[in-house]
Design an enzyme around this catalytic site. Structure first.
Site, short mmCIF file in Angstrom:
data_model
loop_
_atom_site.label_atom_id
_atom_site.label_comp_id
_atom_site.label_asym_id
_atom_site.label_seq_id
_atom_site.Cartn_x
_atom_site.Cartn_y
_atom_site.Cartn_z
N HIS A 140 -4.48 23.30 71.31
CA HIS A 140 -3.77 22.83 72.51
C HIS A 140 -2.31 23.30 72.50
O HIS A 140 -1.82 23.88 73.48
CB HIS A 140 -3.83 21.31 72.62
CG HIS A 140 -2.96 20.75 73.71
ND1 HIS A 140 -3.22 20.96 75.05
CD2 HIS A 140 -1.81 20.03 73.66
CE1 HIS A 140 -2.28 20.38 75.78
NE2 HIS A 140 -1.40 19.82 74.96
N TYR A 251 11.14 18.00 81.41
CA TYR A 251 10.90 17.78 79.97
C TYR A 251 11.95 18.39 79.04
O TYR A 251 12.00 18.02 77.87
CB TYR A 251 9.49 18.21 79.56
CG TYR A 251 9.33 19.67 79.17
CD1 TYR A 251 9.26 20.65 80.14
CD2 TYR A 251 9.24 20.04 77.83
CE1 TYR A 251 9.10 21.97 79.79
CE2 TYR A 251 9.08 21.37 77.48
CZ TYR A 251 9.02 22.33 78.45
OH TYR A 251 8.86 23.64 78.10
N LYS A 260 4.41 11.40 82.58
CA LYS A 260 3.41 10.81 81.69
C LYS A 260 3.24 9.30 81.88
O LYS A 260 2.15 8.78 81.67
CB LYS A 260 3.84 11.04 80.24
CG LYS A 260 3.86 12.49 79.83
CD LYS A 260 2.44 12.98 79.61
CE LYS A 260 2.44 14.38 78.99
NZ LYS A 260 1.08 14.79 78.68
MN MN Z 1 -0.69 13.60 75.68
#
Ligand code: MN
Length: 424
Positions: A140, A251, A260
């Site tokens: 990821h 971010y 988020k």
């Molecule tokens: Mn996450």
């Protein structure tokens, strides 16, 4: 291994082959019953009221106060300690195993204790005090690095030395089934230097597994690799809903914020570390570079748990867009918790630490739409003829996870969330 894990055990409660909840699982959760809440477990499709079980003498000898079990959350129960909660698991295994007749033959006790899962509401299992999200899947982190930074140097310099994480927000963690409202916020259009305000256009899921802290530490104390598992009560599936456009603009330099914290969804059952013991597997080699000694891992601390994500349009057929596995984690849960407390940061019972998006090596095993659609450049074809780059209004995202060994499947149940349109 606990005798409650014995693969030959069967329950007098019928359990379908594809059930996540055979007698070997015995996860813990909270059921709403009338105006109150009860500490519960599940076998097959029967939710077991542990308060009633205790009150009627089936947990005798364990000396558990009723107030711990007639409770809105599992925190007090978890605080009893693993020694006690594991005994509860074993005792429940005894009461419900095939040859055990006492409760099976008592109609009124059975009626008070067993509840059809389709007729009860499962609520947030723990009161989450603090929540941390890690970023521990190498595939990821590499994918994201390739897309947004330098394909040649996809991982930032710290990534292979420490489990990167950020402090998230506990207030917006919700149980499976809770609808999620599309967030609004600032985004920066591709051809502009000026931000705009509006509904998120790039709404995403992140397939994660979270652990629940089961034993607190004092400020200044540090957990080490040898005692880290004592501090982990169990695991739940975790959907870290993400607004990619909001995230992208906000971010730098301090990390994720409003992209988020508008919602994260968890599955209603906490599966204990003990129930997952059969699925322990080797952890990825950490040789180049070797982690610092305090993070050195010498045991099997990964878990072979298959994970699935389905996207289901409002009136259409769903599609499995991701099949991945918890074993792909580069940094394991113990390393995460050790690193989290290496500076003396204290943790409390009920704290939640999520793994970070779990991606495997191939597109079909990527744990977010961002990766699956490669930033929107490779849309996913849906059975109804539509396409998905990200998640649309009225779509439902369903996550599932389970391990199978010796014919026994231990799972989490589903975590589902439907996206509602942004408020005007
Ligand atoms: Mn996450």
């Amino acid at each position: 291994m606990s005798k409650a894990n014995d693969p030959v055990l069967q329950s007098w409660i019928p359990v379908n082959e594809d059930s996540d909840f055979p007698i070997q699982n015995i996860p813990f959760g909270i059921m709403k019953k009338g105006k109150g809440h009860r500490v519960s477990t599940i076998i097959g499709d029967q939710v077991i009221d542990i308060f009633e079980l205790n009150k009627r003498g089936y947990l005798s000898g364990l000396d558990i106060p009723n107030s711990v079990l007639k409770n809105e959350f599992l925190n007090d129960f978890i605080s009893l300690g693993k020694k006690k909660t594991n005994k509860v698991r074993e005792k429940i295994s005894d009461v419900f195993k095939k040859r055990s007749r006492k409760l099976k033959n008592n109609d009124s006790d059975r009626k008070a204790i067993l509840n059809d899962v389709s007729k009860v509401e499962l609520t947030m299992p723990v009161k989450v005090g603090d929540y941390t999200d890690f970023y521990s899947s190498r595939d990821h982190a590499t994918n994201v690095g390739k897309m947004f930074r330098d394909p040649e140097n996809a991982l930032l310099p710290n990534w292979l030395h420490l489990p990167v994480g950020y402090h998230g927000r506990a207030s917006s963690i919700v149980v499976s089934g809770t609808p999620i409202r599309r967030p609004k916020g600032q985004q920066i259009p591709a051809d502009s230097k000026q931000p705009v305000y509006g509904p998120c256009k790039l709404l995403d899921f992140e397939m994660e597994v979270a652990f629940v802290v089961g034993k607190k530490t004092e400020l200044g104390e540090t957990i080490n690799m040898d005692n880290a598992e004592d501090h982990i009560f169990g695991l739940t599936l975790f959907n870290d809903w993400s607004a990619r456009d909001i995230q992208k603009w906000e971010y730098v330099p301090l990390g994720p914020f409003l992209g988020k914290n508008f919602g994260s969804s968890i599955s209603p059952w906490i599966v204990t570390l003990e129930a997952l013991e059969p699925f322990r597997t080797t952890s990825p080699k950490q040789e180049d570079p070797k982690p610092l000694p305090y993070l050195k891992n010498t045991k099997k601390r990964n878990y072979n748990i298959s994970l699935f994500v389905d996207v289901i349009p409002e009136n259409g057929e769903g599609k499995t867009v991701c099949e991945t596995n918890f074993k792909y984690m580069y940094w394991n849960m113990c390393q995460q918790l050790v690193h989290h407390t290496v500076n003396g940061c204290n943790v409390n019972v009920g704290d939640m630490c999520a793994s970070g998006t779990i991606s495997g090596p191939k597109r079909g095993s990527f744990g977010s739409m961002l990766e699956i659609s490669w930033k929107g450049s490779m849309p996913v074809d849906m059975p109804d003829g539509t396409q998905r780059k990200f998640i649309q209004d009225h779509d439902t995202v369903v996550m599932r996870g389970f391990g199978t060994k010796n014919g026994v499947r231990i799972g989490f149940g589903e975590v589902t969330g439907k996206i509602l349109p942004a408020l005007k």
